[in-house]
Design an enzyme around this catalytic site. Structure first.
Site, PDB file in Angstrom:
ATOM      1  CB  CYS A   8      -2.351  -2.601   3.839  1.00 52.16           C
ATOM      2  SG  CYS A   8      -3.826  -1.593   4.418  1.00 52.16           S
ATOM      3  CB  CYS A  13      -4.085   3.590   2.343  1.00 53.73           C
ATOM      4  SG  CYS A  13      -4.062   5.218   3.445  1.00 53.73           S
ATOM      5  CB  SER A  15      -5.894  -3.767   2.403  1.00 59.36           C
ATOM      6  OG  SER A  15      -6.272  -2.915   3.517  1.00 59.36           O
ATOM      7  CG  ASP A 124       1.096   2.911   4.168  1.00 60.16           C
ATOM      8  OD1 ASP A 124       0.141   3.652   3.590  1.00 60.16           O
ATOM      9  OD2 ASP A 124       1.268   2.598   5.380  1.00 60.16           O
TER      10      ASP A 124
END
Length: 156
Positions: A8, A13, A15, A124
């Site tokens: 990510c 957050c 990954s 995200d």
């Protein structure tokens, strides 16, 4: 050893959540000696930091360990070290391809594993705050990915 890398943006957050979830599923299936999981970010802002508080709280609530996890940046040789590189969104995929310099690597997006979902990228939660939504997508995607890995490598 089959190796999976989730990618990510900042590696705090999405990954690491995917890393922890897939590692948990692998352990539950007794495949920890055959499959290894890691995560990385395309940016370097959070290198060395633990997962985001929102990720930790979510993982705690479902009793999934994130022990000893620390953010790291995606490296140009990662494509040589990992059998599966799974990106969380289009930007991450483009950045990974840029870092590896045009090498024809097998890179997939997590949401490609979930074609029935309307979302085509994992949002995200650093910006949305919705860690539960990300967990639901990651959990489903990891189920499909693990089935794919076990089928492709004849693991049981």
């Amino acid at each position: 050893m089959i190796r999976v890398l989730f990618v990510c943006l900042g590696n705090i957050c999405r990954s690491p959540m995917a890393e922890a979830v897939l590692r948990h599923k692998i352990e539950e299936r007794g495949l920890a000696q055959q499959i290894e999981v890691d995560s990385a970010g395309t940016g370097d802002w959070h290198v060395g930091k633990p997962p985001h508080e929102g990720t930790r709280k979510l993982l705690d609530s479902v009793q999934i360990s994130y022990a000893n996890m620390a953010a790291r940046q995606f490296a140009s040789n990662d494509f040589e070290q990992f059998d599966y590189i799974v990106c969380m969104d289009n930007s991450n995929e483009a950045n990974v391809r840029k870092v590896i310099g045009g090498v024809d690597a097998d890179i997939i997006k997590l949401m490609d594993l979930l074609p029935h979902e309307v979302l085509r990228e994992v949002p995200d939660p650093y910006h949305t705050g919705n860690f539960e939504e990300v967990y639901q997508l990651v959990d489903a995607g990891c189920d499909v990915l693990l089935e794919r890995i076990t089928a492709e490598h004849a693991l049981s």
